[in-house]
Every structure is written in structure tokens, then in C-alpha cells.
Design an enzyme around this catalytic site. Sequence first.
Site, PDB file in Angstrom:
ATOM      1  CG  HIS A   1      -0.137  -0.023   2.519  1.00 17.05           C
ATOM      2  ND1 HIS A   1       0.397  -1.191   3.040  1.00 17.05           N
ATOM      3  CD2 HIS A   1       0.217   0.963   3.378  1.00 17.05           C
ATOM      4  CE1 HIS A   1       1.031  -0.924   4.156  1.00 17.05           C
ATOM      5  NE2 HIS A   1       0.947   0.375   4.389  1.00 17.05           N
ATOM      6  CB  THR A   2       4.171   2.202   1.261  1.00 15.57           C
ATOM      7  OG1 THR A   2       5.059   1.213   0.700  1.00 15.57           O
ATOM      8  CG2 THR A   2       3.737   1.767   2.658  1.00 15.57           C
TER       9      THR A   2
ATOM     10  CG  HIS B   1       6.765  -0.713   4.259  1.00 18.12           C
ATOM     11  ND1 HIS B   1       6.635  -0.690   2.887  1.00 18.12           N
ATOM     12  CD2 HIS B   1       7.867   0.031   4.549  1.00 18.12           C
ATOM     13  CE1 HIS B   1       7.612   0.029   2.362  1.00 18.12           C
ATOM     14  NE2 HIS B   1       8.371   0.469   3.345  1.00 18.12           N
TER      15      HIS B   1
ATOM     16  CG  HIS C   1      14.959   3.637  -4.256  1.00 13.74           C
ATOM     17  ND1 HIS C   1      16.002   3.586  -3.366  1.00 13.74           N
ATOM     18  CD2 HIS C   1      13.850   3.254  -3.563  1.00 13.74           C
ATOM     19  CE1 HIS C   1      15.554   3.190  -2.177  1.00 13.74           C
ATOM     20  NE2 HIS C   1      14.248   2.979  -2.276  1.00 13.74           N
TER      21      HIS C   1
ATOM     22  CE  LYS D   1      11.441   5.616  -0.335  1.00 12.76           C
ATOM     23  NZ  LYS D   1      10.462   4.620  -0.814  1.00 12.76           N
TER      24      LYS D   1
END
Length: 423
Positions: free
Chosen positions: A72-73, A107, A173, A297
Amino acid sequence: MRISLPYGKGSKDLEISEERIEGLLYSRTHEYKSQKSESEIVRDALRNPIGSESLEILSKGKKKIVIISSDHTRPVPSHVIMPEVLATIRKANSDAEITILVATGAHRASTDEELRDKYGDEIVDNVRIVMHDSKNEADMADLGTLPSGGSLMINRTAVEADLLIAEGFIEPHFFAGFSGGRKSILPGIASYKTVLANHCAEFIDSRYARTGILENNPLHIDMLYAAEKSNLKFIINVVIDQDKKVIAAFAGDREKAHYEGCRFLKGLAGAEGKKADVVVTTNGGYPLDQNIYQSVKGMTAAEASINDGGIIIMASECSDGHGGEEFYKTFKDGASPEKIMKDILERERNETVPDQWESQVLARLLMKHEIVMVTDAPKQMIEDMHMHYAKSMEEAFSIAEELLGRDDYRVTVIPDGVSVIVE
């Protein structure tokens, strides 16, 4: 000039004089248009795999097929990808036992509501879904040792599959170079111990562990090895625009298809840095700006386009708070960013602690720059983490001006900090 900044499921407007703007850095993924629908893009990629046999051929005769899927992230449009993957497999092998393995990494588990939002009711109600739990040792299979020396422990559901597939998306990333491909395995479905070893202080400190860099990136090297040992056979990765819509898809061999997707994205996401005293950035809105942890990030994009001693203004909703208890406590209990960094760098690979990598990057930023958070997170939480709290963009600029001690500063704006590779 009015600039719309992604914020949660909505946006915040930044109003600023054009004369003050040094640069406005966008990813051209937001301008890229395909003549095909999202489903057609995914379907075409599956029909034209890169460096691999087709998914139909790979699926034939297999009993246990496992599809690794982001959690879900991540804004992976699984509601578009998964139906196409499932239809392709079922057409070739209607008897196969199909499992979706949700790659939570480190997570929390996804909720039922989040799964339905991600896949739709039909898939949630009719396909077996397994939630990876990185801390459940009983769920892990021992695949030996990573090139770096860390233990390689991978979810047993994936290891015992007759065919292992991964869906995901490719974005810049901040320490793995790009998401997608091999990251579905490590950290996606790896043991927490394996994640800790891979995300060690030495690797995060490497000058190659940066946005858009794969060559000589020590984390990437470990991740490739993990994907090989896990026998990840086929991937389907997409590139998305600012509206989280699919603009391109790459399917096939875990390395060749991923590299092709990375090349495509780099051609669109690269932006020439414009150094300024104040840099405004975001984490691209929901779901990536759910917490402070993820928001680091977007901050790294600002780091690549800021003058020494400059101020970072980060607009991130953070409806889920800090996002990592150890991450939060590191800063709350830490005397200074310098002391936090010193403690981290003194740890050996097998002494890595939870959330250390995110703490290391944030400490690196705070050692050089003041950070002002425009957020819904509690003011005390932001201040505990050595940052400045602002409830609006106007307040953030007032704080920045006060910190700089002058009003003749220039501003660079990066509306979506996680979508840009600043060169």
C-alpha cells in the site's frame, strides 16, 4: 506564479514571484502521452517480453504460481496490471494455484481496505493473498549468503513456487538507483535480518548509492543476487505519470526488462539541477507522502539542487505520522544530526538497526541544511526530529527567510521530488 504541489490526495498551491525562481524541475514522464489505454500498454508488454519466453509459455504445466506485488505504500496501479497478469496465466493454465504475495518489505501489513483499493473487490475476494511478514522467521527459507556477507532469507511462499513473477513500477530511488525489478525480492519479501544487512551504513554511505545509479551500487548488487537465488523468472514493471497512470510497461527477464525500463525512465526523468538557496519539494502526494519516513526520498532531490547552507522546504501530508518508531526515536533521542551520523557509521553490517538507512540519509541532509516541513503531522513530532514545522507554504517561506537572514534568495521548485533524477 502559481505552482500546484501534490499533497496527500489533493494539492497545495505555491504562489511565488517569477523573478525569484531559479529553476522549475519536472520529470517529463508527466508530459509523455501514449495512444494506448493503460490496460493495452500492459497487455502489449506481456505479449512482447524482453529477454524471456512469454508468460503463457512459462505458466504452462506449473502448479504453484506466485505473483509478488507491491504494498500500500507504493502507487503501483495493480488494479490495471494484476487483471492482465491473471488473465494471461489462466488462459495458459486454468488449473494453476495462484497466490499474490504482498511485498511489505519492512512495512506494516496492508489492511483489507487498502487491498481492495489496490486490486479491487473481485481479486481480493477470489485470489489467495498472502501478506509478507519480514519478522516471522518461520516463513523464511535460507538461501545462503549475499555477496556483501549478509544472510539471504526469503519468504518461503516465493521460494516454493513453481513459477515466481513480480509486478511493480520503476521510479528513481534515493539509494537503490531505481525501484522495480530485483527490489521485489530484496527488500520486498526478504527477512528483516537480510534487509538490515543490505541497508547497512557502509552501503548507504557509498557515493554510488544515489538516485539513478545502478553501476557499482552495492545495494543493487546484493539485490540482483537475491533475485537470482530466489528464481524470480518474470517481471512486469510499469512507469507512471503524476496522475499515477501507466505510460509504459516492460515485461520479461528480471534484469533485461528492468534495465530497459530504467533506461526509458532516465530519458524522461533526468533534469539539470538549478542551484538555489531555497528548494521546495514534495513526495509526489499519496501514497508516498503518508509519513516522514517516506518523505526523506523527496528531500534528496532537493539535496541535489541546493546551495551550501540552503533551506529545504518539504510539503508532505504525513497522515500516518513518522512512519517508523526507531526512525523517530533516533532523532528524538539524538543530541544532533552529527552525533546521530557518527553512531550510525560506527555500526558494522550485522549491527544495523531498524530504520537506520532512513535515519542515515536524513541525518546527512540535516548536517548540511535546515529543513522546513509543511505537513499535517504534529508540530512536536517534526521538532523532535530536528526540523522546522510550518502549517502553510507562506509560513515555511517566512521561516526560511528568517533562517537565511536575508530576503534576496532564489528558489528552485521540484513539484514531485520522487519522480526526478537531478543531474
